[in-house]
Design a protein around this motif. Sequence first.
Motif, PDB file in Angstrom:
ATOM      1  N   ARG A 646       0.993  -1.268   0.120  1.00  8.17           N
ATOM      2  CA  ARG A 646      -0.085   0.029  -0.091  1.00  8.17           C
ATOM      3  C   ARG A 646       0.679   1.292   0.085  1.00  8.17           C
ATOM      4  NH1 ARG A 646      -2.860  -4.005   2.368  1.00  8.17           N
ATOM      5  NH2 ARG A 646      -5.046  -3.958   2.414  1.00  8.17           N
ATOM      6  N   TYR A 647       1.895   1.129   0.790  1.00  2.00           N
ATOM      7  CA  TYR A 647       2.894   2.200   0.856  1.00  2.00           C
ATOM      8  C   TYR A 647       3.768   2.629  -0.414  1.00  2.00           C
ATOM      9  CZ  TYR A 647       6.498   5.579   2.526  1.00  2.00           C
ATOM     10  OH  TYR A 647       7.253   6.608   2.607  1.00  2.00           O
ATOM     11  N   PHE A 648       4.214   1.674  -0.852  1.00  2.00           N
ATOM     12  CA  PHE A 648       4.808   1.579  -2.319  1.00  2.00           C
ATOM     13  C   PHE A 648       4.114   2.189  -3.335  1.00  2.00           C
ATOM     14  CE2 PHE A 648       7.737  -1.132   0.210  1.00  2.00           C
ATOM     15  CZ  PHE A 648       8.873  -0.968  -0.278  1.00  2.00           C
ATOM     16  N   ASN A 649       2.910   1.494  -3.385  1.00  2.00           N
ATOM     17  CA  ASN A 649       1.987   2.022  -4.383  1.00  2.00           C
ATOM     18  C   ASN A 649       1.483   3.398  -4.312  1.00  2.00           C
ATOM     19  OD1 ASN A 649       2.099  -0.729  -5.530  1.00  2.00           O
ATOM     20  ND2 ASN A 649       0.300  -0.739  -4.585  1.00  2.00           N
ATOM     21  N   ALA A 650       1.406   3.952  -2.979  1.00  2.00           N
ATOM     22  CA  ALA A 650       0.922   5.269  -2.829  1.00  2.00           C
ATOM     23  C   ALA A 650       1.854   6.261  -3.244  1.00  2.00           C
ATOM     24  CB  ALA A 650       0.437   5.443  -1.300  1.00  2.00           C
ATOM     25  N   HIS A 651       3.210   5.961  -3.146  1.00  2.00           N
ATOM     26  CA  HIS A 651       4.392   6.778  -3.328  1.00  2.00           C
ATOM     27  C   HIS A 651       5.035   6.375  -4.804  1.00  2.00           C
ATOM     28  CE1 HIS A 651       4.274   8.782   0.615  1.00  2.00           C
ATOM     29  NE2 HIS A 651       3.689   7.718   1.026  1.00  2.00           N
ATOM     30  N   SER A 652       4.421   5.418  -5.301  1.00  2.00           N
ATOM     31  CA  SER A 652       4.985   5.290  -6.894  1.00  2.00           C
ATOM     32  C   SER A 652       6.161   4.618  -6.724  1.00  2.00           C
ATOM     33  CB  SER A 652       4.922   6.670  -7.835  1.00  2.00           C
ATOM     34  OG  SER A 652       3.551   6.923  -7.784  1.00  2.00           O
ATOM     35  N   ILE A 653       6.662   3.949  -5.712  1.00  2.00           N
ATOM     36  CA  ILE A 653       8.001   3.116  -5.504  1.00  2.00           C
ATOM     37  C   ILE A 653       7.689   1.743  -6.082  1.00  2.00           C
ATOM     38  CG2 ILE A 653       9.524   2.349  -4.168  1.00  2.00           C
ATOM     39  CD1 ILE A 653       8.742   4.488  -1.991  1.00  2.00           C
ATOM     40  N   LYS A 654       8.485   1.540  -6.972  1.00  2.00           N
ATOM     41  CA  LYS A 654       8.631   0.378  -7.731  1.00  2.00           C
ATOM     42  C   LYS A 654       9.619  -0.628  -6.928  1.00  2.00           C
ATOM     43  CE  LYS A 654       9.688  -2.244 -11.826  1.00  2.00           C
ATOM     44  NZ  LYS A 654       8.522  -3.234 -11.765  1.00  2.00           N
ATOM     45  N   TYR A 793      -8.055  -7.591  -6.297  1.00  2.00           N
ATOM     46  CA  TYR A 793      -7.650  -6.161  -5.608  1.00  2.00           C
ATOM     47  C   TYR A 793      -8.843  -5.386  -5.915  1.00  2.00           C
ATOM     48  CZ  TYR A 793      -3.004  -8.194  -5.181  1.00  2.00           C
ATOM     49  OH  TYR A 793      -1.829  -8.895  -4.628  1.00  2.00           O
ATOM     50  N   VAL A 794      -9.126  -4.541  -5.015  1.00  2.00           N
ATOM     51  CA  VAL A 794     -10.158  -3.707  -5.213  1.00  2.00           C
ATOM     52  C   VAL A 794      -9.723  -2.267  -5.303  1.00  2.00           C
ATOM     53  CG1 VAL A 794     -12.151  -2.362  -3.959  1.00  2.00           C
ATOM     54  CG2 VAL A 794     -12.098  -4.972  -4.143  1.00  2.00           C
ATOM     55  N   GLN A 795     -10.098  -1.562  -6.232  1.00  2.00           N
ATOM     56  CA  GLN A 795      -9.864  -0.075  -6.280  1.00  2.00           C
ATOM     57  C   GLN A 795     -10.952   0.739  -6.239  1.00  2.00           C
ATOM     58  OE1 GLN A 795      -7.957   1.292 -10.163  1.00  2.00           O
ATOM     59  NE2 GLN A 795      -7.093   3.154  -9.285  1.00  2.00           N
ATOM     60  N   PHE A 796     -11.075   1.519  -5.236  1.00  2.00           N
ATOM     61  CA  PHE A 796     -12.133   2.492  -4.860  1.00  2.00           C
ATOM     62  C   PHE A 796     -12.438   3.376  -5.863  1.00  2.00           C
ATOM     63  CE2 PHE A 796     -12.086   0.177  -0.841  1.00  2.00           C
ATOM     64  CZ  PHE A 796     -13.092   0.475  -0.309  1.00  2.00           C
ATOM     65  N   PRO A 797     -13.762   4.068  -6.256  1.00  2.00           N
ATOM     66  CA  PRO A 797     -13.900   5.012  -7.066  1.00  2.00           C
ATOM     67  C   PRO A 797     -13.141   6.201  -7.081  1.00  2.00           C
ATOM     68  CG  PRO A 797     -16.116   4.063  -6.351  1.00  2.00           C
ATOM     69  CD  PRO A 797     -14.969   3.626  -5.439  1.00  2.00           C
ATOM     70  N   TYR A 802     -13.072   9.668   1.000  1.00  2.00           N
ATOM     71  CA  TYR A 802     -11.977   8.838   1.740  1.00  2.00           C
ATOM     72  C   TYR A 802     -10.680   8.510   1.059  1.00  2.00           C
ATOM     73  CZ  TYR A 802     -16.213   7.902   4.555  1.00  2.00           C
ATOM     74  OH  TYR A 802     -17.616   8.094   5.243  1.00  2.00           O
ATOM     75  N   ASP A 803      -9.704   8.962   1.772  1.00  2.00           N
ATOM     76  CA  ASP A 803      -8.502   8.271   1.081  1.00  2.00           C
ATOM     77  C   ASP A 803      -8.240   6.817   1.310  1.00  2.00           C
ATOM     78  OD1 ASP A 803      -5.782   8.754   0.248  1.00  2.00           O
ATOM     79  OD2 ASP A 803      -5.035   8.335   2.061  1.00  2.00           O
ATOM     80  N   THR A 804      -8.055   6.351   0.224  1.00  2.00           N
ATOM     81  CA  THR A 804      -7.892   4.994   0.110  1.00  2.00           C
ATOM     82  C   THR A 804      -6.528   4.595  -0.378  1.00  2.00           C
ATOM     83  OG1 THR A 804      -9.246   4.506  -1.813  1.00  2.00           O
ATOM     84  CG2 THR A 804     -10.396   4.502   0.055  1.00  2.00           C
ATOM     85  N   PRO A 805      -5.987   3.271  -0.334  1.00  2.00           N
ATOM     86  CA  PRO A 805      -4.995   2.843  -0.888  1.00  2.00           C
ATOM     87  C   PRO A 805      -5.245   2.461  -2.381  1.00  2.00           C
ATOM     88  CG  PRO A 805      -4.974   1.548   1.061  1.00  2.00           C
ATOM     89  CD  PRO A 805      -6.172   2.663   0.901  1.00  2.00           C
ATOM     90  N   VAL A 806      -4.270   2.650  -3.132  1.00  2.00           N
ATOM     91  CA  VAL A 806      -4.490   2.397  -4.705  1.00  2.00           C
ATOM     92  C   VAL A 806      -5.443   1.193  -5.005  1.00  2.00           C
ATOM     93  CG1 VAL A 806      -3.451   2.425  -7.080  1.00  2.00           C
ATOM     94  CG2 VAL A 806      -2.541   3.822  -5.212  1.00  2.00           C
TER      95      VAL A 806
END
Length: 884
Positions: A646-654, A793-797, A802-806
């Motif tokens: 969740r953290y890696f995705n939020a910060h665009s860290i591959k 995996y679910v991606q919210f609208p 609400y802030d949600t992970p990618v």
Amino acid sequence: MSTIYFFLSILKLVVIISFIFILPAPSAAIDTEHVGKRLNVPASYVAAPYYPTPHGGWVADWSESYRKAALLIANMTLAEKTNITCGSGYDMGRCVGNSGSALRLGLPQLCLQDSALGLRNSDHNTAFPAGITVGATWDKSLMYARGVALGAEFRGKGINVFLGPTVGPMGRKPRGGRNWEGFGADPVLQAVGGALTIQGVQGQGVIATIKHYILNEQEMYRMYSIVQPGYSSNIDDRTLHELYLWPFAEGIKAGVGSVMAAYNAVNGSACSQNSYLLNGILKDELGFQGFVMSDWLAQISGVPSTLAGLDMSMPGDGLVPLLGDSYWMYELSRAVLNGSVPVDRLNDMATRIVAAWYQMGQDKDYPPPNFSTNTQDATGPLYPGALFSPSGIVNEFVDVQDGHAIVARNISRDAITMLKNVNNTLPLSTNSSLKIFGTDAQKNPNGINSCSDQGCDQGTLGMGWGSGTARYPYLDSPMDAISSRASNVKYYNTDTLPSGLTASSSDIALVFINADSGENYITVEGNPGDRTTAGLNAWHNGDALVKDAAAIYSTVIVIVHTVGPILLEEWIDLPSVKAVLFAHLPGQEAGQSLTSVLFGDVSPSGHLPYTIPHNESEYPASVGLVYFELGQPQDTYTEGLYIDYRYFNAHSIKPRYAFGHGLSYTTFSFSNTEITAVTPLTSTPPARPAKGSTPTYSTTIPPASEAYWPAGFNRIWRYLYSWLEKSDADAAAAVASTSSYAYPAGYINIQKPGPPAGGAQGGNPTLWDIAYTISVTVTNTGNFSGRAVAQGYVQFPVGIAYDTPVIQLRDFAKTNTLARGESEVLTLNFTRKDLSVWDTVQQNWVVPSVGGNYTIWIGEASDALTLGCYTASLGCRSGLMSPV
């Protein structure tokens, strides 16, 4: 008592007292940079009071067990009730925990025993793969099968309470010592593994214990002592619900009989007496019907822990064990007589314990304990913790292994995760010229069980160390298995490449490395449980060993046994490193499980249960270890929902390798995907069901005579009893009529109807209504038989409040073995809860966009999602750009 047992008893006392009194362990030197910086719980983190403890029995599935329990409790004396709520003391019986009994009424002493991967300190048992290995299979059927096998073995040894599964720690901290006991760094992976384990274990009539409740994410400074409180995990309400409570809620929904409270504090209040966690969330919101036990020596008070919802104290001793002191037992009898503990609270405690005993059918033909956790001898002291103990038969050496080695081997095999395989280097031919390096390839030369609780890193690493371990009945090492399969093998039992080696072009180097961790009461090679000294690097010169081998051999295959993520950057891109296999912690079946993959009997089908970074700086700083402080260490979860992927995705860290990554010898396609709407959603769940009736509890204080010592009773010193001297009992009863107890702030003793988010075991039952199902056809498109995993995996609208992970994992499924060209249809389910967030104002689960367009991504890893299904249009598309 023999001389040797006398000295062992004294030695145990010295070790335990040292553990409690000494500040940091010598190997966990004080980090002066951190001293004094975190002394107070931040103002916004509050452990609100929640009273009283909800009475159990209002859930229909438990009503009959509570009816029977209430009848039994009604005939118990005060001393019998207080006796069954507490352990009889450290090392005061055959098991690691031994409750009191009510033999007059047919209730035996309950045997509580570690560990979550097999019988600790026993014999003729299976040493199963660790939880992290089970998670790496991504296979629900194997998760359940392991639970069934564990339950059968624990029942066969006469154990009433299985101290597992572990779903906390979650793996928030990559260096955390006990992450390997759980199933992975994701709440759903943890939840599924935990719930299926519970179902398997309790299907055998054994009470399961979900642990450690909650936020025990590192080992150092977790325990309260007379010189320092355990660290405080400070967390916001939404993060608590959406991440760390998630697997506990699923375990309670599965009907778990026991919950173990953790050592640490949460928002400044110790878990064992945190009324918000125990009374409010666990027993009211989540509808938990079983009993809450303390972790060993985690109870830090008498009356406050009682009122806060603790039901059983383990092992029963006070802060310092083996002195005959207790916060409960005789003190609980006194507290009821003097009015400080309401009678209905004691009745509820006792009823919860007895109801769990009935719920699992242990009142009928359940075997008594037939082993000893204290000795491998047939005879010995009956109460090893006593200064002087009678002796007798303590171990019958009952073999409970049955065919469970097959289950263990299947898990170890299907967990093996292939991270890299250049030019199809794997699988190998059995005629290959193999040069094998690393002490991890072979058994511990001192003996596979030579280190107590596996407290060393010598030889093949099959499990971490601590109370979450088991003795090996045997260890099928990689070297044994390879040498039995391959015809041209040379083994170098060293972690340093010998000088003068030369290599031919046909030579293949297999390099075995590992990384270990464990529980804080043992320090291994400078690591006090958590990986402090080692960090996230391989142990025993592992990185240098790989690099040196890669400098000589043109083909190097690295096999890793590890408790969690390790850094690979020093060698992963070297041209000679052609393949990498993570075998995780395979337990006793480390050999054939590996060779079946190495030599192509099966294709690897494991997937990572955590993310592997390039370096530690890619993690948020808040997930680092906390160190010694002059006061209570504060561990504040400022990263919120953003841990691991969740953290890696939020910060665009591959990352180096993403959560869920795993390669195969073959390839798979996903096609014919269909999404179906099942249950219409509303913003909040429908109104919860009302609580059912509960047993009626008297509020009348019993006569003092119910706690008098029996005449002529032969006491064993250090053994804990619930009786009081007549003068003490009479004095306590006299106090009740002349004074009142100063109850904690916010205390009341009026039962509540329960919060809107509750209504059944795990919460409002409509949270598990299936909102959407997705079916997908998986086809083997390669040239090798294999198994595929579909991860959902679910991606919210977009545009919600609400802030949600990618993306967030919400379900997964694994195929059977598919031959070339063969297909199988997998179905994934997505519930109301999967599409909800926790609203801290409404204190309920909320679907943030009822008509919005959720995207449900399906793929083989969190970074390999090109197939999306849309809840608004009920359509699916392939060939999309991955959301991360």
